[in-house]
Design a protein around this motif. Structure first.
Motif, PDB file in Angstrom:
ATOM      1  N   ILE A 300      56.394 -82.142  32.634  1.00 43.30           N
ATOM      2  CA  ILE A 300      55.135 -81.403  32.514  1.00 43.30           C
ATOM      3  C   ILE A 300      54.156 -82.251  31.712  1.00 43.30           C
ATOM      4  N   THR A 342      45.081 -77.861  31.424  1.00 44.35           N
ATOM      5  CA  THR A 342      45.915 -77.676  32.609  1.00 44.35           C
ATOM      6  C   THR A 342      47.268 -78.337  32.377  1.00 44.35           C
ATOM      7  N   SER A 344      50.588 -79.437  34.242  1.00 43.14           N
ATOM      8  CA  SER A 344      50.951 -79.758  35.622  1.00 43.14           C
ATOM      9  C   SER A 344      52.365 -80.295  35.689  1.00 43.14           C
ATOM     10  N   SER A 349      51.428 -75.714  38.605  1.00 44.72           N
ATOM     11  CA  SER A 349      50.537 -75.976  37.485  1.00 44.72           C
ATOM     12  C   SER A 349      50.076 -74.647  36.880  1.00 44.72           C
ATOM     13  N   LYS A 350      49.512 -74.734  35.659  1.00 50.15           N
ATOM     14  CA  LYS A 350      49.017 -73.561  34.938  1.00 50.15           C
ATOM     15  C   LYS A 350      47.817 -73.996  34.101  1.00 50.15           C
ATOM     16  N   THR A 351      46.701 -73.227  34.169  1.00 48.95           N
ATOM     17  CA  THR A 351      45.488 -73.516  33.416  1.00 48.95           C
ATOM     18  C   THR A 351      45.304 -72.483  32.318  1.00 48.95           C
TER      19      THR A 351
END
Length: 358
Positions: A300, A342, A344, A349-351
Motif C-alpha cells: 500500500i 489516496t 493505493s 484504493s481509498k481516498t
C-alpha cells in the motif's frame, strides 16, 4: 498697615507632592509595563533556545550525510544516522566524529522546554539520500519533516529525499526515484558496426568493361578473407563474361502463431482507513491506520493531493499482511484548505479527505 490674610488654594497644595491615589496608579502602570517586559524577554529567550536547538539538530544531520558520502556507506552498519530518543528530549548521533574511521556515538540533549513531536531516525546512504525509520518501518528516499516545539512556538527541520536540508521550509520537494540500469536497453542503444567498403575493380577506360583476368569480387578493404571469385570464360569477344545462373532460394516454411493464454482477472480488495476523514490544525500531525480484506499480503502506498502543504510519511510503500494494518503519519504546513490522501494497492484504493483548520 493692614495685613491681608490669604487662604491657600487646592492648586498650591498639589504642587507640594502627589496624593496617595496618584502613587497607586503610577505603581500599577509600572507593574503592568514591567510584567509585559518580562514576558517579552522570557518569550524571546525561549524562541532563541528553540531556534538554536533546530539549527544544531540540522547541523548534525548535514554532518551525518557528508560522513556517509565520504565513507561510501554501502550497508546499514556503515550509514551515519541521527536518532531521536523515546523521551523526545534528546537525540543520538552515530558517525565518525573523531576521524579515525570508526563509528562513534554521542547524545545531544535539547534545551529546557524544547521537545520533538515525533520519534524518528534519519540516516543516509553512500549517495546522500535519506533512509527514514519510523516504528520499525524503513523507507528510502523519503521526505522527512522533524518538528521541535516549546510552550508557544515550533520550528521544523525538513529533509528532502535527495538530502537537501532546510529549516522551517514551506515546500516539500519530490522524492528521488531509484534508478535501475538494464543491460538490454544499453545493448539496443549501442552504435551499429559499419558496413565495410568494397575495393574498386579495374575496368577498361574506353569501354568500361572489366579487364580480362581481373577479379570481379576483390578482397574487402577491412582485411577480411576474400570472397570466392566467379570463373572467367573467354569466348574471343573482348569484355564478354556470361552471368552465372543464380541458385534458387528455398521457400521458407511459415511459423505457426501460438495461441495466447487467457489473462487471469485481477483480484479486488477493499482498503479500510481509521479514521475515515481527518481534521488538522496548522503545523499539526495525525496518524491513519490502513488495512485491507485480502487473503494475502499487499503493498500500500500513500499519495497527497498537494505535498507542498500536506506530507505523508513514510513516503514509500508498506507491505500489509492479511488481517494486519499499517500506520501513516500526516503533517500539515502553514496553509489552510481541504486536501485528499489516496491509499493505493494493486487490488484497490481509498481516498481520505483532510481538512486543515486554524
Amino acid at each position: 498697615m493692614d495685613v491681608q490674610n490669604t487662604k491657600p488654594t487646592s492648586t498650591m497644595r498639589k504642587r507640594n507632592g502627589f496624593t496617595m491615589v496618584e502613587i497607586l496608579i503610577m505603581a500599577a502602570i509600572l507593574s503592568i509595563v514591567t510584567a509585559f517586559g518580562l514576558m517579552g524577554i522570557t518569550r524571546a529567550r525561549a524562541s532563541v533556545r528553540l531556534s538554536g536547538a533546530a539549527r544544531e539538530y540540522a547541523t548534525y544531520i548535514e554532518k551525518a550525510r557528508m560522513n556517509s558520502i565520504r565513507s561510501h556507506a554501502d550497508d546499514e552498519s556503515e550509514r551515519s544516522n541521527v536518532a531521536i530518543d523515546e523521551a523526545r528530549t534528546s537525540y543520538t548521533v552515530t558517525m565518525d566524529l573523531d576521524g579515525n574511521g570508526d563509528m562513534d556515538t554521542r547524545t545531544i540533549n535539547l534545551p529546557d522546554g524544547v521537545t520533538f513531536e515525533t520519534v524518528e531516525t534519519i540516516g543516509f546512504d553512500w549517495r546522500g539520500r535519506t533512509v527514514s525509520i519510523v516504528d520499525g518501518v524503513t523507507t528510502t528516499n523519503a521526505q522527512v519533516s522533524i518538528r521541535l516545539r516549546n510552550s508557544s512556538d515550533s520550528v521544523s527541520v525538513d529533509v528532502t529525499g535527495s538530502g537537501d536540508i532546510t529549516i522551517d521550509s514551506r515546500v516539500f520537494d519530490d522524492s528521488v526515484p531509484n534508478v535501475n540500469l538494464r543491460v538490454a536497453d544499453l545493448s539496443s542503444g549501442a552504435t551499429p558496426t559499419p558496413t565495410p567498403e568494397i575495393a574498386d575493380v579495374p575496368t577498361n577506360p574506353d569501354t568500361g568493361d572489366t579487364l580480362p583476368g581481373a577479379d570481379p569480387t576483390p578482397p574487402l578493404t577491412d582485411g577480411t578473407a576474400e570472397a570466392t571469385p566467379t570463373p572467367f570464360i573467354d569466348d574471343g569477344t573482348p569484355g564478354s563474361n556470361p552471368t552465372p545462373t543464380p541458385t534458387p532460394t528455398p521457400t521458407p516454411t511459415p511459423t505457426p502463431t501460438p495461441t495466447p493464454s487467457p489473462t487471469p482477472t485481477p483480484t479486488t480488495c477493499t482498503i479500510t482507513t481509521d479514521p475515515a476523514n481527518v481534521s488538522l490544525s496548522l503545523d499539526g500531525t495525525a496518524t491513519i491506520k490502513v488495512s485491507h480484506n485480502g487473503n494475502s499480503s499487499v503493498t500500500i502506498s500513500a499519495t497527497s493531493s498537494k505535498p507542498s502543504d500536506l506530507q505523508v510519511t513514510p513516503g514509500g510503500v508498506q507491505t500489509v499482511g492479511a488481517g494486519a494494518a499499517a500506520t501513516f503519519t500526516l503533517k500539515s504546513k502553514r496553509a489552510l484548505g481541504v486536501y485528499n490522501v489516496t491509499f493505493s494497492a494493486g487490488c484497490g484504493s481509498k481516498t481520505v479527505p483532510v481538512i486543515i483548520l486554524l
